[in-house]
Write a protein that holds these residues in place. Structure first.
Motif, PDB file in Angstrom:
ATOM      1  N   LYS A 138       0.820  -1.204   0.000  1.00 19.51           N
ATOM      2  CA  LYS A 138       0.000   0.000   0.000  1.00 19.51           C
ATOM      3  C   LYS A 138       0.859   1.261   0.000  1.00 19.51           C
ATOM      4  O   LYS A 138       0.440   2.288  -0.487  1.00 19.51           O
ATOM      5  CB  LYS A 138      -0.931   0.012   1.213  1.00 19.51           C
ATOM      6  CG  LYS A 138      -2.093  -0.925   1.088  1.00 19.51           C
ATOM      7  CD  LYS A 138      -3.000  -0.795   2.290  1.00 19.51           C
ATOM      8  CE  LYS A 138      -4.176  -1.742   2.183  1.00 19.51           C
ATOM      9  NZ  LYS A 138      -5.063  -1.633   3.356  1.00 19.51           N
TER      10      LYS A 138
ATOM     11  N   ILE B 299       1.496   2.551  -3.590  1.00 22.25           N
ATOM     12  CA  ILE B 299       0.376   3.174  -4.289  1.00 22.25           C
ATOM     13  C   ILE B 299       0.278   4.666  -3.971  1.00 22.25           C
ATOM     14  O   ILE B 299       0.155   5.469  -4.877  1.00 22.25           O
ATOM     15  CB  ILE B 299      -0.941   2.423  -3.985  1.00 22.25           C
ATOM     16  CG1 ILE B 299      -0.871   1.023  -4.589  1.00 22.25           C
ATOM     17  CG2 ILE B 299      -2.137   3.187  -4.536  1.00 22.25           C
ATOM     18  CD1 ILE B 299      -2.019   0.136  -4.216  1.00 22.25           C
ATOM     19  N   PRO B 300       0.372   5.084  -2.719  1.00 26.31           N
ATOM     20  CA  PRO B 300       0.330   6.526  -2.478  1.00 26.31           C
ATOM     21  C   PRO B 300       1.482   7.280  -3.133  1.00 26.31           C
ATOM     22  O   PRO B 300       1.313   8.416  -3.541  1.00 26.31           O
ATOM     23  CB  PRO B 300       0.392   6.650  -0.960  1.00 26.31           C
ATOM     24  CG  PRO B 300      -0.202   5.392  -0.461  1.00 26.31           C
ATOM     25  CD  PRO B 300       0.236   4.349  -1.464  1.00 26.31           C
TER      26      PRO B 300
ATOM     27  N   LEU C 169       0.386   7.803  -6.572  1.00 30.92           N
ATOM     28  CA  LEU C 169      -0.669   8.810  -6.565  1.00 30.92           C
ATOM     29  C   LEU C 169      -0.088  10.212  -6.380  1.00 30.92           C
ATOM     30  O   LEU C 169      -0.540  11.160  -7.002  1.00 30.92           O
ATOM     31  CB  LEU C 169      -1.679   8.511  -5.465  1.00 30.92           C
ATOM     32  CG  LEU C 169      -2.613   7.351  -5.720  1.00 30.92           C
ATOM     33  CD1 LEU C 169      -3.474   7.095  -4.497  1.00 30.92           C
ATOM     34  CD2 LEU C 169      -3.479   7.619  -6.929  1.00 30.92           C
ATOM     35  N   LYS C 170       0.919  10.331  -5.526  1.00 30.55           N
ATOM     36  CA  LYS C 170       1.558  11.640  -5.319  1.00 30.55           C
ATOM     37  C   LYS C 170       2.232  12.118  -6.596  1.00 30.55           C
ATOM     38  O   LYS C 170       2.121  13.285  -6.967  1.00 30.55           O
ATOM     39  CB  LYS C 170       2.573  11.563  -4.188  1.00 30.55           C
ATOM     40  CG  LYS C 170       1.962  11.435  -2.827  1.00 30.55           C
ATOM     41  CD  LYS C 170       3.037  11.311  -1.759  1.00 30.55           C
ATOM     42  CE  LYS C 170       2.441  11.060  -0.405  1.00 30.55           C
ATOM     43  NZ  LYS C 170       3.470  10.885   0.644  1.00 30.55           N
TER      44      LYS C 170
ATOM     45  N   SER D 260       1.552  11.224  -9.711  1.00 29.63           N
ATOM     46  CA  SER D 260       0.548  11.567 -10.719  1.00 29.63           C
ATOM     47  C   SER D 260      -0.168  12.865 -10.363  1.00 29.63           C
ATOM     48  O   SER D 260      -0.503  13.661 -11.241  1.00 29.63           O
ATOM     49  CB  SER D 260      -0.449  10.430 -10.888  1.00 29.63           C
ATOM     50  OG  SER D 260      -1.166  10.226  -9.690  1.00 29.63           O
ATOM     51  N   PHE D 261      -0.382  13.113  -9.080  1.00 33.87           N
ATOM     52  CA  PHE D 261      -1.004  14.367  -8.661  1.00 33.87           C
ATOM     53  C   PHE D 261      -0.111  15.557  -8.983  1.00 33.87           C
ATOM     54  O   PHE D 261      -0.579  16.572  -9.499  1.00 33.87           O
ATOM     55  CB  PHE D 261      -1.309  14.326  -7.160  1.00 33.87           C
ATOM     56  CG  PHE D 261      -1.912  15.588  -6.637  1.00 33.87           C
ATOM     57  CD1 PHE D 261      -3.229  15.900  -6.913  1.00 33.87           C
ATOM     58  CD2 PHE D 261      -1.160  16.461  -5.880  1.00 33.87           C
ATOM     59  CE1 PHE D 261      -3.794  17.068  -6.436  1.00 33.87           C
ATOM     60  CE2 PHE D 261      -1.706  17.630  -5.401  1.00 33.87           C
ATOM     61  CZ  PHE D 261      -3.030  17.940  -5.680  1.00 33.87           C
TER      62      PHE D 261
ATOM     63  N   SER E  71      -0.167  16.142 -12.738  1.00 37.58           N
ATOM     64  CA  SER E  71      -1.422  16.736 -13.183  1.00 37.58           C
ATOM     65  C   SER E  71      -1.528  18.201 -12.773  1.00 37.58           C
ATOM     66  O   SER E  71      -2.032  19.028 -13.529  1.00 37.58           O
ATOM     67  CB  SER E  71      -2.611  15.932 -12.662  1.00 37.58           C
ATOM     68  OG  SER E  71      -2.639  15.959 -11.254  1.00 37.58           O
TER      69      SER E  71
END
Length: 107
Positions: free
Chosen positions: A29, A32-33, A36-37, A39-40, A43
């Motif tokens: 897990k 995954i963050p 996500l960080k 990709s954030f 973006s």
């Protein structure tokens, strides 16, 4: 007593196995963050670039229009028969094109 201690040992062994499984899942897990960080952040950067383009660069003239004098408003010069300047008419800005040869060396 022996039966109860055997059950306690089995439950402890079961808890250890489950805790190891959950520990592995918690390690997975954590990856995954991080994704996500990343990709954030990407973006947000793309959004800021698009915002910069649409809010600031949209009003800039295109380089093709800047090549000629058609896009730049120039003042109108009115001369008499002998070539002397009588009037200079302009609306907002007084602009007269000057060749590079007429400019001084240091401006």
């Amino acid at each position: 007593m022996i039966i109860i201690s055997g059950i306690k040992n089995k439950t402890l062994a079961f808890r250890n196995r489950i805790s190891k499984i959950f520990a592995k899942k918690q390690k997975e897990k954590k990856k995954i963050p991080l994704l996500l960080k990343i990709s954030f952040v990407i973006s947000v950067l793309v959004f800021l670039i698009l915002l910069f383009f649409f809010l600031i660069l949209k009003d800039m003239p295109s380089p093709n229009k800047l090549r000629g004098y058609n896009s730049v408003p120039l003042s109108t010069h009115i001369y008499d028969r002998k070539g002397r300047l009588l009037y200079e008419v302009y609306r907002n800005q007084n602009r007269t094109p000057v060749s590079l040869k007429k400019l001084p060396k240091y401006v």
